[in-house]
Design an enzyme around this catalytic site. Structure first.
Site, mmCIF file in Angstrom:
data_model
loop_
_atom_site.group_PDB
_atom_site.id
_atom_site.type_symbol
_atom_site.label_atom_id
_atom_site.label_comp_id
_atom_site.label_asym_id
_atom_site.label_seq_id
_atom_site.Cartn_x
_atom_site.Cartn_y
_atom_site.Cartn_z
ATOM 1 N N LYS A 1 0.852 -1.190 0.000
ATOM 2 C CA LYS A 1 0.000 0.000 0.000
ATOM 3 C C LYS A 1 0.879 1.228 0.000
ATOM 4 C CE LYS A 1 -4.512 0.817 0.160
ATOM 5 N NZ LYS A 1 -5.616 -0.041 -0.273
HETATM 6 P P1 NAD Z 1 -12.934 7.908 -2.880
HETATM 7 O O1 NAD Z 1 -11.892 8.911 -2.619
HETATM 8 O O2 NAD Z 1 -13.415 7.680 -4.266
HETATM 9 O O3 NAD Z 1 -14.245 8.252 -1.994
HETATM 10 C C1 NAD Z 1 -14.206 8.418 -0.608
HETATM 11 C C2 NAD Z 1 -15.583 8.921 -0.144
HETATM 12 O O4 NAD Z 1 -15.592 8.973 1.290
HETATM 13 C C3 NAD Z 1 -15.899 10.326 -0.634
HETATM 14 O O5 NAD Z 1 -17.303 10.428 -0.846
HETATM 15 C C4 NAD Z 1 -15.491 11.208 0.562
HETATM 16 O O6 NAD Z 1 -16.170 12.460 0.590
HETATM 17 C C5 NAD Z 1 -15.891 10.306 1.720
HETATM 18 N N1 NAD Z 1 -15.130 10.556 2.945
HETATM 19 C C6 NAD Z 1 -13.798 10.732 3.079
HETATM 20 N N2 NAD Z 1 -13.489 10.908 4.382
HETATM 21 C C7 NAD Z 1 -14.643 10.809 5.068
HETATM 22 C C8 NAD Z 1 -14.976 10.899 6.438
HETATM 23 N N3 NAD Z 1 -14.052 11.128 7.358
HETATM 24 N N4 NAD Z 1 -16.282 10.723 6.786
HETATM 25 C C9 NAD Z 1 -17.224 10.490 5.861
HETATM 26 N N5 NAD Z 1 -16.972 10.413 4.539
HETATM 27 C C10 NAD Z 1 -15.705 10.570 4.157
HETATM 28 O O7 NAD Z 1 -12.411 6.542 -2.220
HETATM 29 P P2 NAD Z 1 -12.834 5.056 -2.582
HETATM 30 O O8 NAD Z 1 -11.927 4.544 -3.616
HETATM 31 O O9 NAD Z 1 -14.317 4.983 -2.779
HETATM 32 O O10 NAD Z 1 -12.410 4.308 -1.226
HETATM 33 C C11 NAD Z 1 -13.258 4.302 -0.089
HETATM 34 C C12 NAD Z 1 -12.816 3.195 0.846
HETATM 35 O O11 NAD Z 1 -12.863 1.940 0.160
HETATM 36 C C13 NAD Z 1 -11.379 3.303 1.378
HETATM 37 O O12 NAD Z 1 -11.329 2.768 2.685
HETATM 38 C C14 NAD Z 1 -10.592 2.408 0.441
HETATM 39 O O13 NAD Z 1 -9.402 1.916 1.035
HETATM 40 C C15 NAD Z 1 -11.592 1.298 0.237
HETATM 41 N N6 NAD Z 1 -11.401 0.503 -0.979
HETATM 42 C C16 NAD Z 1 -11.367 1.075 -2.202
HETATM 43 C C17 NAD Z 1 -11.228 0.269 -3.327
HETATM 44 C C18 NAD Z 1 -11.280 0.845 -4.720
HETATM 45 O O14 NAD Z 1 -11.282 0.057 -5.665
HETATM 46 N N7 NAD Z 1 -11.344 2.141 -4.922
HETATM 47 C C19 NAD Z 1 -11.070 -1.104 -3.193
HETATM 48 C C20 NAD Z 1 -11.105 -1.665 -1.925
HETATM 49 C C21 NAD Z 1 -11.282 -0.849 -0.824
#
Ligand code: NAD
Length: 421
Positions: free
Chosen positions: A111
């Protein structure tokens, strides 16, 4: 103070260790392997000097952690967020190791993170940060070494810059160095939707086990980014009434059900839920405690913890984010009988299709969206049933079962490879 509150539960690496220790103990893992698998293989911290648009020179901090390379190249996203810490990156890297093993893709876990606020950066600043970060971690990444992907705050454009910077250095086009790239630049069809699609598959399988019809269920989704938004769309398509969704500015709620398509259109235009006309506004904390059937935390870590776990009303928790539940909250959720689909299973659709993307890049031959989707369906349903079988066999929660499955697979390979001395 809440009598359940546990001080210091917010350190994600300790949260990973707490579950790892429980699972290692159940597995009867020997002390040597225990020490190896508990510790990241390699950590790199880099300084990233960048000229900002106003002419000033800023220095950002970046990390890349490779937790395990036992089963293959490290795999895992890169996060741009002001709250990134080395312990967070360590935890996320270890979770990638277990996740890749749970879905049985031939990768280890890694990561990365850069301490910055993407919403305050111009495109040019983002590009310069990305290129210098890649140049500084260049020696440890590569298609056979470590393959980054998007995470919070990064997207397909950032992946395109990573691919280009790496390719410039190695003097050839190297698409397989990173996944989550735009389609046309070696990206895979279905990658953007993959994590949300995997969550939907898990929710469907869990509801089947619970004897519930999705069409009679309600859901709340925390986070409206790649994972949250797409999960909301798929739940809606499955007939689930999505009553609430949030982003960092707060949540919108409508107990009659939100128009998910209209919410997504608003997000595509304004990149925030602010200004969305329908429904009422509540806080992110209130969203988590709504009386819905399905709760999907899809934003960030520690949002369900010892202070609020007892107030969770959902019967099914499908973890889109990594580490949304602290170790202290696990017990409280178990006592309430919540069916938990843990992060290292629930959100593994993303890394599964990242693996498909890497395979396609290396073959130079690209699959149809249906081929990607069919393979993802097969991989996720198999992983889901492997985890619930493990939970039955060892009489543990789904979370510890997923750790057991992942750790056991990594331990077997590590033992087989032996220790190079
Ligand atoms: P992203 O940046 O596209 O979206 C994040 C969302 O969460 C946004 O709507 C943001 O406004 C909101 N956010 C951020 N901080 C916040 C807080 N403190 N309280 C409430 N809302 C908050 O990110 P993503 O890619 O959707 O990732 C989200 C989660 O999923 C992360 O934990 C990431 O590690 C996990 N994840 C992502 C993927 C992927 O393929 N993108 C895969 C597995 C896991």
């Amino acid at each position: 103070m809440n009598p359940n509150q546990v001080i210091g539960e917010e350190n994600p690496f300790e949260a990973m260790h707490a579950r790892f220790d429980l699972a290692a103990n159940k597995l009867g893992l020997d002390q040597g392997l225990y020490r190896i698998l508990r510790t990241p293989d390699r950590e790199l911290t880099v300084a990233i000097p960048v000229y900002m648009d106003d002419g000033s020179l800023q220095v950002f901090t970046g990390y890349r952690v490779q937790h395990s390379l036992a089963r293959g190249p490290a795999k895992g996203g890169i996060r741009y967020d002001p709250n990134v810490t080395i312990d967070e990156v360590r935890a996320l890297a270890a979770w990638m190791t277990w996740k890749c093993a749970v879905v049985n893709v031939p990768f280890g876990g890694g990561k990365g993170g850069v301490v910055c606020s993407p919403s305050k950066l111009s495109m040019g600043e983002m590009e310069r940060i990305t290129r210098r970060y890649v140049a500084n971690i260049l020696d440890i990444i590569g298609p056979d070494r470590d393959v980054p992907a998007p995470d919070m705050g990064t997207n397909g454009q950032v992946m395109a810059w990573i691919m280009d910077t790496y390719s410039m250095h190695v003097r050839k086009a190297s698409t397989a160095v990173v996944t989550g790239k735009p389609v046309g630049l070696g990206g895979s069809l279905g990658r953007i939707e993959a994590t949300g699609r995997g969550l939907q598959i898990c929710a469907r399988e869990a509801l089947k086990m619970m004897g519930r019809d999705p069409k009679t269920c309600t859901a709340a989704v925390q986070g409206a980014g790649n994972v949250g938004q797409v999960t909301a769309m798929y739940l809606d398509q499955m007939g689930v009434k999505v009553c609430a969704i949030s982003d960092i500015t707060g949540a919108i709620v409508d107990e009659k059900g939100l128009d998910v398509t209209a919410v997504r259109t608003h997000l595509a235009k304004f990149r925030t839920l602010e200004g969305y006309g329908e429904g009422d506004r509540i806080t992110n904390a209130q969203l988590l405690e709504l009386p819905v059937d399905i709760l999907v935390p899809a934003a960030t870590e520690n949002v369900i913890n010892s202070r609020n776990a007892a107030n969770i009303k959902a019967k099914l928790l499908v973890e889109g984010a990594n580490g949304p539940v602290t170790a202290a909250a696990d017990k409280l959720l178990d006592e309430k009988g919540v069916f938990v689909v843990p992060d290292i299973l629930a959100n593994a659709g993303g890394v599964s299709v990242s693996y498909f993307e890497w395979v396609q890049d290396r073959m130079g031959y690209f699959w149809t969206e249906k081929e990607v989707d069919d393979r993802l369906e097969a991989m996720m349903t198999k992983a889901f049933s492997d985890v619930v079988d493990m939970a039955r066999r060892f009489e543990v929660s789904n979370r510890i079962a997923a750790y057991l499955l992942g750790i056991d697979r990594v331990a077997k390979i590590t033992r087989m490879r032996g220790i190079y001395a």
